[in-house]
Design a protein around this motif. Structure first.
Motif, short mmCIF file in Angstrom:
data_model
loop_
_atom_site.label_atom_id
_atom_site.label_comp_id
_atom_site.label_asym_id
_atom_site.label_seq_id
_atom_site.Cartn_x
_atom_site.Cartn_y
_atom_site.Cartn_z
N THR A 1 0.99 -1.18 -0.05
CA THR A 1 0.05 -0.08 -0.10
C THR A 1 0.90 1.18 -0.01
O THR A 1 1.88 1.24 0.75
CB THR A 1 -1.04 0.09 1.30
OG1 THR A 1 -1.47 -1.33 1.56
CG2 THR A 1 -2.13 0.98 0.92
N PRO A 2 0.51 2.33 -0.71
CA PRO A 2 1.28 3.48 -0.76
C PRO A 2 1.22 4.25 0.74
O PRO A 2 0.00 4.09 1.29
CB PRO A 2 0.56 4.57 -1.79
CG PRO A 2 0.08 3.42 -2.99
CD PRO A 2 -0.49 2.43 -1.86
N LYS A 3 2.27 4.71 0.88
CA LYS A 3 2.38 5.41 2.32
C LYS A 3 1.11 6.51 2.49
O LYS A 3 0.98 7.13 1.48
CB LYS A 3 3.71 6.03 2.45
CG LYS A 3 4.71 5.30 2.64
CD LYS A 3 5.96 5.86 2.91
CE LYS A 3 7.42 5.02 3.25
NZ LYS A 3 8.61 5.59 3.30
N GLY A 4 0.67 6.71 3.54
CA GLY A 4 -0.44 7.88 3.70
C GLY A 4 -1.77 7.02 4.07
O GLY A 4 -2.67 7.72 4.37
N ASN A 5 -1.74 5.91 3.58
CA ASN A 5 -3.07 5.02 3.75
C ASN A 5 -3.13 4.16 4.98
O ASN A 5 -3.91 3.14 5.17
CB ASN A 5 -3.31 4.18 2.44
CG ASN A 5 -3.46 4.96 1.22
OD1 ASN A 5 -4.50 5.66 0.97
ND2 ASN A 5 -2.63 4.83 0.32
N GLU A 6 -2.32 4.36 5.92
CA GLU A 6 -2.24 3.69 7.16
C GLU A 6 -3.61 3.56 7.91
O GLU A 6 -4.24 2.42 8.40
CB GLU A 6 -1.06 4.09 8.13
CG GLU A 6 0.30 3.68 7.56
CD GLU A 6 0.68 4.96 6.49
OE1 GLU A 6 1.94 4.83 6.57
OE2 GLU A 6 0.03 5.73 6.30
N ALA A 7 -4.10 4.63 7.95
CA ALA A 7 -5.56 4.84 8.55
C ALA A 7 -6.77 3.99 7.89
O ALA A 7 -7.50 3.20 8.50
CB ALA A 7 -5.98 6.16 8.62
N LYS A 8 -6.50 4.05 6.76
CA LYS A 8 -7.51 3.29 5.97
C LYS A 8 -7.61 1.97 5.92
O LYS A 8 -8.43 1.11 6.17
CB LYS A 8 -7.43 3.77 4.33
CG LYS A 8 -7.88 5.27 4.11
CD LYS A 8 -7.74 5.67 2.46
CE LYS A 8 -7.93 7.01 2.40
NZ LYS A 8 -7.87 7.19 0.86
N ALA A 9 -6.10 1.49 6.07
CA ALA A 9 -5.89 0.30 5.99
C ALA A 9 -6.24 -0.55 7.49
O ALA A 9 -6.65 -1.67 7.72
CB ALA A 9 -4.20 -0.24 5.95
N LYS A 10 -5.91 0.40 8.58
CA LYS A 10 -6.41 0.05 9.80
C LYS A 10 -7.95 -0.21 10.10
O LYS A 10 -8.66 -0.87 10.38
CB LYS A 10 -6.15 1.14 10.94
CG LYS A 10 -6.19 0.81 12.56
CD LYS A 10 -5.58 -0.75 12.57
CE LYS A 10 -5.78 -0.78 14.27
NZ LYS A 10 -5.37 -1.99 14.53
N GLN A 11 -8.73 0.90 9.22
CA GLN A 11 -10.05 0.67 9.08
C GLN A 11 -10.59 -0.62 8.57
O GLN A 11 -11.67 -1.14 9.15
CB GLN A 11 -10.72 1.99 8.28
CG GLN A 11 -12.50 1.91 8.24
CD GLN A 11 -12.76 3.12 7.57
OE1 GLN A 11 -11.92 4.12 7.25
NE2 GLN A 11 -13.84 3.01 6.92
N ILE A 12 -10.13 -1.14 7.53
CA ILE A 12 -10.35 -2.09 7.00
C ILE A 12 -10.13 -3.39 7.97
O ILE A 12 -10.92 -4.35 8.00
CB ILE A 12 -9.41 -2.54 5.56
CG1 ILE A 12 -9.76 -1.69 4.48
CG2 ILE A 12 -9.48 -3.86 5.14
CD1 ILE A 12 -11.29 -1.59 4.16
N ILE A 13 -9.04 -3.38 8.39
CA ILE A 13 -8.75 -4.56 9.61
C ILE A 13 -9.73 -4.57 10.55
O ILE A 13 -10.35 -5.57 11.07
CB ILE A 13 -7.26 -4.34 10.30
CG1 ILE A 13 -6.26 -4.50 9.39
CG2 ILE A 13 -7.40 -5.10 11.33
CD1 ILE A 13 -6.03 -5.87 8.70
#
Length: 239
Positions: A99-111
């Motif tokens: 995943t491109p940097k800056g999408n950490e919060a979105k990835a956490k939301q998916i989890i």
């Protein structure tokens, strides 16, 4: 006479089935290797929990998410339900999403969205890097597919413990030529009908290899005991 025929048939049938499967390019025993010694996840890439993520030593479903993480949540749901939930019990199985940097919060939301319907999410891994790094890493696998303008693709691939890309090539059991390097997460049918079988095959490969190695170790241990007993008897006889 009839009993003998039945016994011979029962003995021969598994061997015949094995020979048929073993001569097929894609079968229920082995999953073909499409490319070998592929790139490892660079150690400077980050993850959600700051741990180092590696492909080596794991059977990995590798995906390239791109920037549209939330927009493509349906793809994650398909992959989770059709693949991850079936094989999450295997400690050497993982899902790695680049995943491109800056999408950490979105990835956490998916989890967080998948966790209530899945439970154990330890096998879901997100790694983050710059777009250029992601493109370079993707290109190293020399895939026919391409990343889109958001550095993502709905396709995922299977990478084995030795960093070999696995998939389908050659003739299938019906004699039809096929080549499949990736699996489309948009299509639940693609995941259910083909990827589920292919992941099952590669997991079984490693289980069979582990069983074979365990048997070899047991045989070596038994042989060592016999050797020691023989030596002890010889020493006693000499005395």
């Amino acid at each position: 006479m009839k009993n003998k025929i039945v016994l011979i048939s029962l003995f021969a049938l598994p061997i015949v089935i094995y020979l048929i499967f073993s001569t097929a390019s894609h079968n229920s025993l082995f999953l073909p290797t499409l490319s070998e010694n592929n790139s490892e996840i660079p150690q400077n890439w980050t993850s959600l929990d700051s741990s180092k993520i590696a492909l080596s030593g794991k059977i990995t479903v590798l995906g390239f998410v791109g920037n549209n993480v939330i927009e493509n949540r349906g793809n994650f749901f398909n992959l989770n339900q059709k693949i991850y939930n079936k094989y999450k019990g295997f400690t050497d199985f993982q899902m790695v999403m680049v995943t491109p940097k800056g999408n950490e919060a979105k990835a956490k939301q998916i989890i967080n969205e998948l966790a209530p319907i899945t439970g154990d999410m330890k096998g879901w891994k997100f790694v983050f890097a710059s777009p250029d790094e992601i493109q370079s890493f993707y290109d190293s696998y020399k895939l026919a597919g391409k990343l889109d303008e958001n550095y993502g693709t709905p396709a995922v691939i299977i990478v084995d413990k030795a960093l070999n890309h696995r998939g389908r090539k050659g003739k299938n059991r019906k004699g039809v030529e096929e080549y499949k390097e990736s699996y489309n997460t948009i299509s639940a049918a693609d995941l259910h009908n083909e990827m589920t079988d292919d992941v099952k095959i590669i997991l079984r490969e490693y289980r069979l290899a582990l069983k074979k190695n365990n048997n070899k170790r047991k045989d070596a241990f038994r042989d060592k005991i016999e050797e020691n007993v023989t030596k002890a008897n010889q020493n006693n006889n000499e005395k």
